[in-house]
Design an enzyme around this catalytic site. Structure first.
Site, PDB file in Angstrom:
ATOM      1  N   ASP A 148       0.823  -1.202   0.000  1.00 27.46           N
ATOM      2  CA  ASP A 148       0.000   0.000   0.000  1.00 27.46           C
ATOM      3  C   ASP A 148       0.867   1.267   0.000  1.00 27.46           C
ATOM      4  O   ASP A 148       2.094   1.197  -0.102  1.00 27.46           O
ATOM      5  CB  ASP A 148      -0.943  -0.049   1.204  1.00 27.46           C
ATOM      6  N   ASP A 176      -9.794   3.895  -3.954  1.00 21.95           N
ATOM      7  CA  ASP A 176     -10.523   2.758  -3.388  1.00 21.95           C
ATOM      8  C   ASP A 176     -11.940   2.673  -3.936  1.00 21.95           C
ATOM      9  O   ASP A 176     -12.639   3.683  -4.087  1.00 21.95           O
ATOM     10  CB  ASP A 176     -10.600   2.881  -1.868  1.00 21.95           C
TER      11      ASP A 176
END
Length: 395
Positions: free
Chosen positions: A132, A189
């Site tokens: 990430d 996202d």
């Protein structure tokens, strides 16, 4: 051997990730139960081979030597034991960290400790790393930070698929392969919804991501061993999913069946990685039918690995397509509107790469299984927020 030559990424990876179903509260028992469920429900046999444990598997702080420690309450048996359990069920194990000082949940992460962490992952038997972009970056640019982990993974004696979760901020499709990545996030996202309500709202709906995949003009960077990743699947999720509840997203109505079919159809047309995230404890028949559809998955996993693109737009009516191996193609007729509409196109007017000197074409409806022949016209009545999804070839 370079990881970019690994045969396991010749097609887009398929699997299941813990985040949407469990978010911050995942435990090793949840992972064990998910591994069992992936086998029992037929997901593993359909190709969903990676079980990826997302954020919060680790203790909040690293050990004194910079190595990871497992979360003492939620993962008391340790990651190596959990990896063995997953492998024993014929699955591959994925794990999570971040290219910053902290993960998105605030646990200490991998920046500056790349080699030690890559060695831990290899020692445990990890097969896949989701990496990430949260935490302090210490003024290091994205390419430098992701290259550091890519180089560390290259130095360990294990092939580990490297998933770059950089959110598309620095155009990772341009440099992902160069840092030994196998797939890279191209968007922010995804939420379990059709479309975000405000431009400044955190998270994206399905149609927002569909638009970004086209508008960023990234199809040319995509293919075997290097995949554009529009984020995980939200099929089977909604306002009650752990992600929707724990992160403060605005998800205020159920995901309609037509919208979920559209979601899955486009991810397959894009040849996107297919990472399911539904709660396997509450697997309903619609979710099962969508995620396990053999014809749709075959289009996603087509060996040419081409990302589909938009061919025509007429108000709420759109036509998308991509070429498939064997001289065939896949076509989507999309209805963005709020009422059913008739959508028409033809082999001659969309970029299907089909021979134009044949008398007829064979068409298969991916979702119904219906088959017919046509002289070149393609048409359907398409539900609101729905698609018609066809496979087309010479008859």
């Amino acid at each position: 051997m370079s990881a970019n030559n690994s045969p396991q990424v010749r097609s887009p990876p398929m699997g299941w990730n813990t985040w949407n179903a469990y978010s911050w509260n995942v435990t090793e028992l949840d992972v064990r139960n998910a591994a069992d469920a992936l086998v029992e429900t037929g997901f593993r046999d359909a190709g969903y081979e990676y079980l990826v444990v997302d954020d919060c598997w680790m203790a909040e702080e690293l050990a004194d030597d910079g190595s990871f420690r497992n979360h003492p309450e939620n993962f008391p048996a340790g990651i190596a034991d959990l990896v063995d359990y997953v492998h024993d069920r014929g699955l591959k194990f994925g794990i999570y960290s971040s290219a910053g000082t902290e993960t998105c949940a605030g646990h200490e992460a991998s920046l500056g400790n790349e080699q030690r962490h890559a060695e831990q992952f290899a020692e445990w038997g990890v097969d896949y790393l989701k990496y990430d972009n949260c935490g302090d970056h210490r003024d290091r640019d994205a390419i430098d930070r992701y290259a550091a982990m890519g180089e560390a993974l290259e130095r360990v004696d294990r092939d580990i698929v490297y998933s770059i979760c950089e959110w598309g901020n620095n155009e990772p499709w341009r440099w992902g392969r160069n840092v030994d990545g196998h797939l890279w996030r191209t968007t922010g996202d995804i939420l379990a919804k059709w479309k975000r309500s405000e431009d400044d709202e955190f998270g994206l709906g399905v149609v927002d991501i569909i638009d970004e995949m086209d508008e960023r003009d990234i199809a040319g960077y995509h293919g075997p061993n290097g995949w554009n990743d529009p984020d995980m699947l939200q099929v089977g999720n909604g306002p009650d999913s752990a992600q929707s509840q724990s992160e403060g997203f605005t998800v205020d109505q159920p995901f309609r069946e037509a919208e979920q079919r559209t979601h899955f159809s486009f991810w397959c047309l894009f040849a996107a990685p297919l990472m399911a995230g539904n709660d396997l404890r509450e697997l309903d028949e619609t979710t099962r039918e969508i995620l396990l559809d053999e014809d749709a998955i075959a289009i996603d996993q087509d060996p040419l690995g081409i990302q589909g693109t938009r061919d025509e737009t007429d108000g709420d009516r759109e036509v998308w397509s991509k070429r498939l191996a064997g001289g065939e193609c896949a076509v989507i007729l999309l209805n963005r509107g709020d009422e059913p509409v008739d959508i028409e196109t033809s082999v001659e007017t969309v970029d299907l790469h089909l021979p134009d000197d044949v008398g007829s074409y064979a068409v298969t409806d991916v979702w119904s299984g219906e088959e017919w022949t046509t002289d070149g016209s393609l048409e359907a009545t398409v539900d609101s927020h729905g698609v018609a999804f066809f496979r087309v070839g010479a008859a």
